[in-house]
Design an enzyme around this catalytic site. Structure first.
Site, PDB file in Angstrom:
ATOM      1  N   GLY A  84       0.315  -1.212  -0.057  1.00  0.00           N
ATOM      2  CA  GLY A  84      -0.233  -0.025  -0.067  1.00  0.00           C
ATOM      3  C   GLY A  84       0.516   1.172   0.215  1.00  0.00           C
ATOM      4  O   GLY A  84       1.521   1.682   1.078  1.00  0.00           O
ATOM      5  N   LEU A  85       1.413   2.517  -1.029  1.00  0.00           N
ATOM      6  CA  LEU A  85       1.726   3.163  -1.398  1.00  0.00           C
ATOM      7  C   LEU A  85       1.114   4.171  -1.184  1.00  0.00           C
ATOM      8  O   LEU A  85       1.480   5.134  -2.314  1.00  0.00           O
ATOM      9  CB  LEU A  85       2.944   2.470  -2.197  1.00  0.00           C
ATOM     10  CG  LEU A  85       3.813   2.029  -1.646  1.00  0.00           C
ATOM     11  CD1 LEU A  85       4.454   1.460  -3.175  1.00  0.00           C
ATOM     12  CD2 LEU A  85       4.283   1.988  -1.097  1.00  0.00           C
TER      13      LEU A  85
ATOM     14  N   LYS B 126      -6.829   0.347   2.439  1.00  0.00           N
ATOM     15  CA  LYS B 126      -8.157   0.918   3.249  1.00  0.00           C
ATOM     16  C   LYS B 126      -8.854  -0.435   3.632  1.00  0.00           C
ATOM     17  O   LYS B 126      -8.861  -1.687   3.741  1.00  0.00           O
ATOM     18  CB  LYS B 126      -8.635   1.205   1.259  1.00  0.00           C
ATOM     19  CG  LYS B 126     -10.377   1.752   1.986  1.00  0.00           C
ATOM     20  CD  LYS B 126     -11.362   2.571   0.919  1.00  0.00           C
ATOM     21  CE  LYS B 126     -12.296   2.403   1.465  1.00  0.00           C
ATOM     22  NZ  LYS B 126     -13.320   2.718  -0.122  1.00  0.00           N
TER      23      LYS B 126
ATOM     24  N   ASN C  22      -6.658   2.149   9.966  1.00  0.00           N
ATOM     25  CA  ASN C  22      -8.155   2.516  10.596  1.00  0.00           C
ATOM     26  C   ASN C  22      -9.295   0.992  10.476  1.00  0.00           C
ATOM     27  O   ASN C  22      -9.783   1.370  10.305  1.00  0.00           O
ATOM     28  CB  ASN C  22      -7.874   4.363  10.851  1.00  0.00           C
ATOM     29  CG  ASN C  22      -7.877   4.822  11.129  1.00  0.00           C
ATOM     30  OD1 ASN C  22      -7.050   4.469  12.752  1.00  0.00           O
ATOM     31  ND2 ASN C  22      -7.939   5.508  10.781  1.00  0.00           N
TER      32      ASN C  22
ATOM     33  N   SER D 283      -0.797   7.038  14.080  1.00  0.00           N
ATOM     34  CA  SER D 283      -1.171   8.169  14.238  1.00  0.00           C
ATOM     35  C   SER D 283      -0.768   9.620  14.203  1.00  0.00           C
ATOM     36  O   SER D 283       0.797   9.367  14.488  1.00  0.00           O
ATOM     37  CB  SER D 283      -2.174   8.407  15.344  1.00  0.00           C
ATOM     38  OG  SER D 283      -2.457  10.158  15.714  1.00  0.00           O
TER      39      SER D 283
ATOM     40  N   LYS E 265      -6.318   2.684  19.116  1.00  0.00           N
ATOM     41  CA  LYS E 265      -6.503   3.405  17.845  1.00  0.00           C
ATOM     42  C   LYS E 265      -8.003   3.909  17.934  1.00  0.00           C
ATOM     43  O   LYS E 265      -8.028   5.314  17.602  1.00  0.00           O
ATOM     44  CB  LYS E 265      -5.353   3.099  17.126  1.00  0.00           C
ATOM     45  CG  LYS E 265      -5.473   4.249  15.612  1.00  0.00           C
ATOM     46  CD  LYS E 265      -5.324   5.184  15.727  1.00  0.00           C
ATOM     47  CE  LYS E 265      -4.915   6.264  14.833  1.00  0.00           C
ATOM     48  NZ  LYS E 265      -5.630   6.336  14.339  1.00  0.00           N
TER      49      LYS E 265
ATOM     50  N   HIS F  10      -8.172   6.957  20.683  1.00  0.00           N
ATOM     51  CA  HIS F  10      -7.838   7.648  20.035  1.00  0.00           C
ATOM     52  C   HIS F  10      -8.365   8.602  19.525  1.00  0.00           C
ATOM     53  O   HIS F  10      -8.648   9.962  19.663  1.00  0.00           O
ATOM     54  CB  HIS F  10      -6.617   6.918  19.546  1.00  0.00           C
ATOM     55  CG  HIS F  10      -5.663   8.410  18.991  1.00  0.00           C
ATOM     56  ND1 HIS F  10      -5.755   8.665  17.860  1.00  0.00           N
ATOM     57  CD2 HIS F  10      -4.776   9.184  19.386  1.00  0.00           C
ATOM     58  CE1 HIS F  10      -4.570   9.580  17.021  1.00  0.00           C
ATOM     59  NE2 HIS F  10      -3.561   9.885  18.604  1.00  0.00           N
ATOM     60  N   ASN F  11      -9.340   8.686  18.304  1.00  0.00           N
ATOM     61  CA  ASN F  11      -9.718   8.914  16.907  1.00  0.00           C
ATOM     62  C   ASN F  11     -10.455   9.389  17.994  1.00  0.00           C
ATOM     63  O   ASN F  11     -11.399  10.910  17.725  1.00  0.00           O
ATOM     64  CB  ASN F  11     -10.287   8.230  15.965  1.00  0.00           C
ATOM     65  CG  ASN F  11      -8.365   8.114  15.180  1.00  0.00           C
ATOM     66  OD1 ASN F  11      -7.767   8.176  15.659  1.00  0.00           O
ATOM     67  ND2 ASN F  11      -9.198   7.590  13.904  1.00  0.00           N
TER      68      ASN F  11
ATOM     69  N   GLU G 193     -10.039  11.990  19.896  1.00  0.00           N
ATOM     70  CA  GLU G 193     -10.280  13.626  18.975  1.00  0.00           C
ATOM     71  C   GLU G 193     -10.639  13.633  18.360  1.00  0.00           C
ATOM     72  O   GLU G 193     -10.602  15.103  17.778  1.00  0.00           O
ATOM     73  CB  GLU G 193      -8.641  12.585  17.884  1.00  0.00           C
ATOM     74  CG  GLU G 193      -8.490  13.513  16.213  1.00  0.00           C
ATOM     75  CD  GLU G 193      -7.846  12.787  15.289  1.00  0.00           C
ATOM     76  OE1 GLU G 193      -8.325  13.074  14.511  1.00  0.00           O
ATOM     77  OE2 GLU G 193      -6.802  11.901  15.427  1.00  0.00           O
TER      78      GLU G 193
ATOM     79  N   LYS H  61     -15.006   9.186   8.967  1.00  0.00           N
ATOM     80  CA  LYS H  61     -14.614   8.219   8.303  1.00  0.00           C
ATOM     81  C   LYS H  61     -14.877   6.883   8.984  1.00  0.00           C
ATOM     82  O   LYS H  61     -15.105   5.538   8.284  1.00  0.00           O
ATOM     83  CB  LYS H  61     -13.233   7.895   8.393  1.00  0.00           C
ATOM     84  CG  LYS H  61     -12.804   9.212   6.967  1.00  0.00           C
ATOM     85  CD  LYS H  61     -11.181   8.816   6.364  1.00  0.00           C
ATOM     86  CE  LYS H  61     -10.460   9.584   5.921  1.00  0.00           C
ATOM     87  NZ  LYS H  61      -9.017   9.306   5.057  1.00  0.00           N
TER      88      LYS H  61
END
Length: 472
Positions: free
Chosen positions: A10-11, A78, A105, A131, A184, A187-188, A191, A262
């Site tokens: 995944g780039l 994704k 995520n 993150s 995470k 955490h989001n 956020e 998201k």
């Protein structure tokens, strides 16, 4: 057998920057993407930046063959179906003992399912929160890995090198199963709350204090030199100073006021409800984004619904700025307390052993919610690892007590003027609910028993009781 240290699948922005970060720290990287264009773009970027240890591959089998064993591979694709499709292609190419780390995520339940499926093949699978966005991936993110400890040990030295460095590397083992992705996710959620609280504070100062965008930038710059110092406060000041190069207008004035999301904030609220660990500040922030995007209803309500008359003039600025600052700090403390309580409860019920003090430490660098405030949280959980609520800590308890008057004054002013402050208000309501010696829940229980015979408990003796309410 190959000799590259690690593979990257995944780039996109995160994958290419994390690959270059690994190169900077002395690790050799093989990289691949399902589409040829990102691979070529990555090769060009690596050449421009003088990266010497990265190789872009045109096929997945070539990438896997290039890695030394046990192979270590990071996925940054994704979330959802794309991860499953990628693993279906990748797993047959791997050997027992190899490790795959999903750095997207992803919902923690999907991570746990995939870990079971990969374990059947003798493969290690981990979910890792990453993150810090593009800058963090390139220069040092905050990393939240979870899964089998044996798998973590395979990649721990690399993670420690590429993570942000604040009081040590900003990475810690979060626990087994889906613990890393769960951390995470929360955490989001925090956020989301932080961003909404900052936006509401700015809106109060603009709408009722009459501050211009330039003056708001000055205020947030000042706040960022004190107890509210954080990445989000710092970028807020910079945003208010930005101008649109096409029109010359202030940048925030040309952006549509509909906030997207998201899903991680919504997931946080959903699991909090499932576990009975309310996160009302985060829930208010999620709802605020959804409401902002309902443009049709907003336009109609603006013409049909009554509100208070507009303020006759700007409020006394110095006092209002101080009041809003106190309200933001107190509400922020409540939001973090809710998030950490959820983490504590989920960890206990799912047997994860999430290290709460360590989260306070690793979030001090690299991540979006990095802030001076987190050092206080780390210290609180180091003093008392069993702390049931962050605000039970004497330091936080006293700080909120000293800010009560300006906190309430700011919200009362907003309510009287019709300025929406859903997250600021939710924090105060949560605080008041928990400190109340008796709640109206007794009436709720009576209502439930009245219409559904759901029973209730009494204050004077144990057991469950039902009343025949029709008897008067």
């Amino acid at each position: 057998m190959g000799d590259l240290d690690i593979g990257m699948i995944g780039l996109g922005v995160m994958g290419e920057n994390l690959s270059l970060n690994l190169d900077d720290k002395g690790f050799s990287v093989g990289a691949w993407d399902a589409w040829p264009e990102p691979v070529e773009r990555f090769r060009d970027k690596a050449r421009r930046e003088g990266a010497r240890r990265v190789t872009g591959f045109s096929s997945l089998p070539e990438l896997v063959a290039s890695l030394r064993r046990p192979r270590r591979i990071i996925l940054l694709v994704k979330a959802g179906e794309v991860v499953d499709r990628t693993l279906a292609l990748l797993a047959p190419l791997l050997s027992p003992g190899d490790l795959v780390v999903d750095g997207g995520n992803e919902h923690f339940t999907n991570t746990e399912r995939r870990a079971r499926e990969m374990a059947e093949r003798g493969l290690h699978f981990m979910g890792m929160g990453v993150s810090g966005g593009e800058e963090g991936a390139r220069l040092g993110p905050s990393l939240m890995p979870g899964g089998e400890r044996q798998g973590y040990d395979l990649v721990a030295p690399m993670l420690a090198k590429i993570a942000a460095q604040v009081d040590g590397p900003c990475v810690t083992y979060c626990g087994p199963g889906g613990a890393g992705h769960y951390v995470k996710m929360v955490h989001n959620g925090i956020e989301y709350g932080d961003m909404q609280l900052i936006a509401e504070a700015a809106d109060l100062l603009r709408a009722l204090g009459g501050l211009s965008h330039s003056e708001l930038a000055d205020v947030f710059d000042e706040w960022n030199r004190g107890e509210l110092e954080s990445y989000l406060v710092a970028i807020t000041a910079r945003i208010f100073r930005a101008h649109d190069p096409e029109t010359g207008r202030d940048m925030v004035d040309v952006i549509v006021d509909s906030a997207l999301q998201k899903g991680t904030g919504r997931w946080t609220v959903e699991d909090a409800a499932e576990l009975g660990a309310p996160v009302p500040t985060i829930a208010a922030a999620v709802a605020a984004r959804a409401l902002s995007s309902d443009r049709g209803a907003r336009d109609k309500a603006a013409t049909l619904w009554a509100g208070p008359p507009p303020p006759s003039g700007a409020e006394e600025r110095p006092r209002m700025v101080d009041d809003v600052r106190a309200a933001l700090y107190a509400a922020k403390a409540c939001s973090y307390a809710q998030g950490f309580h959820l983490l504590r409860k989920a960890s206990r019920l799912r047997h994860w052993g999430i290290p709460l003090a360590e989260l306070g430490r690793i979030w001090k660098g690299g991540c979006i919610i990095r802030a001076r405030f987190l050092g206080r949280i780390q210290e609180a959980y180091e003093r008392d690892p069993g702390l049931g609520n962050l605000l039970f800590d004497p330091g936080f308890r006293d700080e909120l007590a000293s800010r009560q008057e300006p906190w309430r004054r700011a919200i009362a002013l907003a309510v009287a003027a019709g300025v929406p402050t859903p997250a600021l208000s939710a924090s105060l309501a949560w605080y008041d609910t928990l400190r109340a010696p008796r709640l109206p829940a007794a009436l709720t229980q009576a209502q439930r028993d009245y219409f559904g015979a759901h029973t209730y408990e009494r204050i004077d003796r144990p057991g469950s009781f039902h009343t025949d309410w029709s008897g008067g």
